[in-house]
Design a protein around this motif. Sequence first.
Motif, PDB file in Angstrom:
ATOM      1  N   GLN A  58       0.813  -1.221   0.000  1.00  0.00           N
ATOM      2  CA  GLN A  58       0.000   0.000   0.000  1.00  0.00           C
ATOM      3  C   GLN A  58       0.848   1.273   0.000  1.00  0.00           C
ATOM      4  N   GLY A  59       2.177   1.127   0.092  1.00  0.00           N
ATOM      5  CA  GLY A  59       3.051   2.305   0.004  1.00  0.00           C
ATOM      6  C   GLY A  59       3.586   2.800   1.327  1.00  0.00           C
ATOM      7  N   HIS A  60       3.368   2.075   2.424  1.00  0.00           N
ATOM      8  CA  HIS A  60       4.023   2.452   3.682  1.00  0.00           C
ATOM      9  C   HIS A  60       5.528   2.227   3.547  1.00  0.00           C
ATOM     10  N   VAL A  61       6.307   3.057   4.195  1.00  0.00           N
ATOM     11  CA  VAL A  61       7.731   2.787   4.381  1.00  0.00           C
ATOM     12  C   VAL A  61       7.962   2.832   5.885  1.00  0.00           C
ATOM     13  N   LEU A  62       8.086   1.651   6.484  1.00  0.00           N
ATOM     14  CA  LEU A  62       8.186   1.527   7.941  1.00  0.00           C
ATOM     15  C   LEU A  62       9.646   1.650   8.348  1.00  0.00           C
ATOM     16  N   ASP A  63       9.891   2.473   9.358  1.00  0.00           N
ATOM     17  CA  ASP A  63      11.281   2.696   9.792  1.00  0.00           C
ATOM     18  C   ASP A  63      11.995   1.380  10.071  1.00  0.00           C
ATOM     19  N   HIS A  64      11.379   0.574  10.930  1.00  0.00           N
ATOM     20  CA  HIS A  64      12.008  -0.695  11.317  1.00  0.00           C
ATOM     21  C   HIS A  64      10.914  -1.734  11.570  1.00  0.00           C
ATOM     22  N   VAL A  65      11.222  -2.973  11.221  1.00  0.00           N
ATOM     23  CA  VAL A  65      10.339  -4.101  11.543  1.00  0.00           C
ATOM     24  C   VAL A  65      11.201  -5.221  12.136  1.00  0.00           C
ATOM     25  N   ILE A  66      10.758  -5.749  13.268  1.00  0.00           N
ATOM     26  CA  ILE A  66      11.453  -6.861  13.915  1.00  0.00           C
ATOM     27  C   ILE A  66      10.542  -8.084  13.841  1.00  0.00           C
ATOM     28  N   LEU A  77       8.741   8.911  14.961  1.00  0.00           N
ATOM     29  CA  LEU A  77       7.965   9.961  14.292  1.00  0.00           C
ATOM     30  C   LEU A  77       8.508  11.332  14.668  1.00  0.00           C
ATOM     31  N   PRO A  78       8.640  12.223  13.693  1.00  0.00           N
ATOM     32  CA  PRO A  78       9.202  13.546  13.979  1.00  0.00           C
ATOM     33  C   PRO A  78       8.297  14.394  14.869  1.00  0.00           C
ATOM     34  N   LYS A  79       8.852  15.490  15.382  1.00  0.00           N
ATOM     35  CA  LYS A  79       8.098  16.376  16.276  1.00  0.00           C
ATOM     36  C   LYS A  79       6.803  16.859  15.649  1.00  0.00           C
ATOM     37  N   SER A  80       6.810  17.062  14.341  1.00  0.00           N
ATOM     38  CA  SER A  80       5.626  17.609  13.671  1.00  0.00           C
ATOM     39  C   SER A  80       4.425  16.682  13.740  1.00  0.00           C
ATOM     40  N   CYS A  81       4.640  15.417  14.096  1.00  0.00           N
ATOM     41  CA  CYS A  81       3.524  14.473  14.227  1.00  0.00           C
ATOM     42  C   CYS A  81       2.810  14.613  15.567  1.00  0.00           C
ATOM     43  N   LEU A 122      -0.037  12.223  19.933  1.00  0.00           N
ATOM     44  CA  LEU A 122       0.027  12.051  18.490  1.00  0.00           C
ATOM     45  C   LEU A 122      -1.178  12.739  17.845  1.00  0.00           C
ATOM     46  N   ARG A 123      -0.911  13.575  16.865  1.00  0.00           N
ATOM     47  CA  ARG A 123      -2.009  14.264  16.172  1.00  0.00           C
ATOM     48  C   ARG A 123      -2.862  13.252  15.416  1.00  0.00           C
ATOM     49  N   GLY A 124      -4.134  13.613  15.243  1.00  0.00           N
ATOM     50  CA  GLY A 124      -5.105  12.670  14.694  1.00  0.00           C
ATOM     51  C   GLY A 124      -4.712  12.059  13.365  1.00  0.00           C
ATOM     52  N   ARG A 125      -4.170  12.868  12.469  1.00  0.00           N
ATOM     53  CA  ARG A 125      -3.827  12.366  11.133  1.00  0.00           C
ATOM     54  C   ARG A 125      -2.739  11.293  11.216  1.00  0.00           C
ATOM     55  N   PHE A 126      -1.813  11.457  12.146  1.00  0.00           N
ATOM     56  CA  PHE A 126      -0.714  10.492  12.264  1.00  0.00           C
ATOM     57  C   PHE A 126      -1.140   9.267  13.083  1.00  0.00           C
ATOM     58  N   VAL A 171       7.726   6.095  18.746  1.00  0.00           N
ATOM     59  CA  VAL A 171       8.640   6.743  19.692  1.00  0.00           C
ATOM     60  C   VAL A 171       8.738   8.218  19.317  1.00  0.00           C
ATOM     61  N   SER A 172       8.439   9.076  20.272  1.00  0.00           N
ATOM     62  CA  SER A 172       8.509  10.515  19.999  1.00  0.00           C
ATOM     63  C   SER A 172       9.901  11.049  20.318  1.00  0.00           C
ATOM     64  N   PRO A 173      10.351  12.053  19.570  1.00  0.00           N
ATOM     65  CA  PRO A 173      11.666  12.648  19.829  1.00  0.00           C
ATOM     66  C   PRO A 173      11.786  13.206  21.247  1.00  0.00           C
ATOM     67  N   VAL A 174      10.678  13.706  21.796  1.00  0.00           N
ATOM     68  CA  VAL A 174      10.719  14.289  23.141  1.00  0.00           C
ATOM     69  C   VAL A 174      11.029  13.211  24.174  1.00  0.00           C
ATOM     70  N   ILE A 175      10.295  12.109  24.107  1.00  0.00           N
ATOM     71  CA  ILE A 175      10.533  11.014  25.064  1.00  0.00           C
ATOM     72  C   ILE A 175      11.941  10.451  24.884  1.00  0.00           C
ATOM     73  N   TRP A 176      12.344  10.235  23.641  1.00  0.00           N
ATOM     74  CA  TRP A 176      13.648   9.637  23.368  1.00  0.00           C
ATOM     75  C   TRP A 176      14.785  10.519  23.883  1.00  0.00           C
ATOM     76  N   SER A 177      14.698  11.812  23.631  1.00  0.00           N
ATOM     77  CA  SER A 177      15.778  12.713  24.043  1.00  0.00           C
ATOM     78  C   SER A 177      15.837  12.876  25.563  1.00  0.00           C
ATOM     79  N   ASN A 178      14.707  12.665  26.234  1.00  0.00           N
ATOM     80  CA  ASN A 178      14.682  12.805  27.693  1.00  0.00           C
ATOM     81  C   ASN A 178      15.080  11.529  28.432  1.00  0.00           C
ATOM     82  N   LEU A 179      15.201  10.429  27.707  1.00  0.00           N
ATOM     83  CA  LEU A 179      15.594   9.176  28.341  1.00  0.00           C
ATOM     84  C   LEU A 179      17.099   9.159  28.596  1.00  0.00           C
TER      85      LEU A 179
END
Length: 604
Positions: A495-503, A542-546, A554-558, A575-583
Amino acid sequence: MSMFRNCLLLRMFVPQRSIAVGRFYCVTGRELQPNDGSSSYFGLLKSATDAKEVLEFLPTISRTKQDRHVYTLPALKTLFELQKNGKSTLRSEQILRHPRFAELCQNVRFESRNFVMNDITDCLKILTYLGVHTNSEIITVLLQLIRHQINDVTLDHIVFLSFILKKLDRTPLVEALQIALPMLLQIQIGYKLDHENVQQLVDLLEFVSQHKVNDRTVMNVVSALTLHGTNLSPEQAINTLKALASFNNFLPQYGKLLQNVFTVLERDLDQLQFKMLDYALKRVLEKNLEHFPMFYHEAFLKRCAQYAIDHDIGLLNALYMLKKFNKISFLHIPLLDYIAAHAGKLSIVPTSGIITIVAGFSNANYRPERWETIKEEIARNSTITTGSIPWIRYILELLSLDIFNPQLLAYWLNPQALEANMARNVLVDYLQLTELGQTLRLLYGRQYQGDYPAKHYIEKSVMLMLQNNDHPLLKPLELAFGGEEYVNTQVVTEQGHVLDHVIAFDAEGNAVKRCAPSLEGSGVPLEDIRQQATKLVAVLFLPKSCYAINVNRLRGRFALHVKTIKALGIPTVTVSPVIWSNLPESERIPFLQREVREALQQAS
């Protein structure tokens, strides 16, 4: 040195021959009394209730009459006050055509040689307000007087004249004065600045924010105003905020003044009129907050939103405010509740207002009380086919609120219309169009019976997303799950998704090695991974803009985009950049392991 520059400036604008008549431009300032012939007219000026009376009863006095100067300026000022306050049966254009107004202007011209600078600026203000043309004789005479008396111009005059000159047409004389004013200010600022006059300091800050002056001049004003701390009126604070937002280069030395202003506005915002607040908010949120983060002040924005509720500003004004908040994804749930309470009036809201409401609730991913009723109202008014709207984003936001409008989809996804709209070749359109196709196929497949975006749009979107080589979670995931051979990166779905990572995991929950590494930039087909594993988990950074700017939500569209991935049967960790950077570094790998395992368990 400053006196030398002053003399040079004077020589630029004052021809030598004018020195001989310089004495005509000075008056002693004493107040002259009217004689008996004009005293009755003075009485009329005091009691006049219509601008027409000022003109109809204007005394007819010859050019040589000695007391002409006594009534000329009072008549002009009374005319202005009555017209400005709506006490006139004549429109401004009718006043300009009135024969007695021409006589009044003639008298002003005759008397102008005795005017001091305040008189000149008053006349310019009035004549400009009434719409007298820049090339008229009277305006030209007044501008020439300013030119001859340039060294009598004070700092206050500079600010006021700048305001007036902007209203005039561009002529060589107007342009020369506009060039001279900032130069004159730079000369005078060091020795004429009144450090105790807060209003003057605010006015000067507005002036220097809009004109090219040296840094030293700006710092003189900023430093003087900063020393007043929070002893500003709310009007002064809001004008200071607008001025600071006008600087293209915001120096660190301005920061304290900006903080003072925000403190004053948090304290005294309720004393302002909504229009003044709204305009200042617009100027602040027009700043690129990535480059000017100092203008993001959460407490101020919350205070503005609460102002809307406390002052009951009405649906349309609330939408003006919400539109600005939407621009930076700032959430304020009570403001959304206030708007929801007025949902019965949506039929009178313009197209832009409907788009604002949809974006506001979608950004917040929020459903207020009585949502089904509100949802029906939005749906009833949601068919918007104006060509200039960001239609793909708008439809995605509607769908994120579970508002499905077949008529709207049929209009915008018509192949011919879609081809025409995509001809702009805007990259984000390809990404959003692919998201829309994914949403319709995976979440609304049974309801939607219309056209889908063509395959070449999807392919271009995938190509664009595969160009992203920034994967901050890659190394931590490799450490968390056994090495690089256990993490699939840039996984592409049909369907055209490009997923960052899949385990991939086997039935016992053990991570499974990938079959073969993907070629750089080509992506890994999801189906290839599915063939070798029982369970999959997608991990997205997901970037901050999401996310909302003030809440890690997370905004509704995302959130809708994540739902489409889950609809493929793939549990998803975001994973949000805010949570990741604060860990702390030591907690990052355990965090990823925990989040992925929880996603696996929830999918079981």
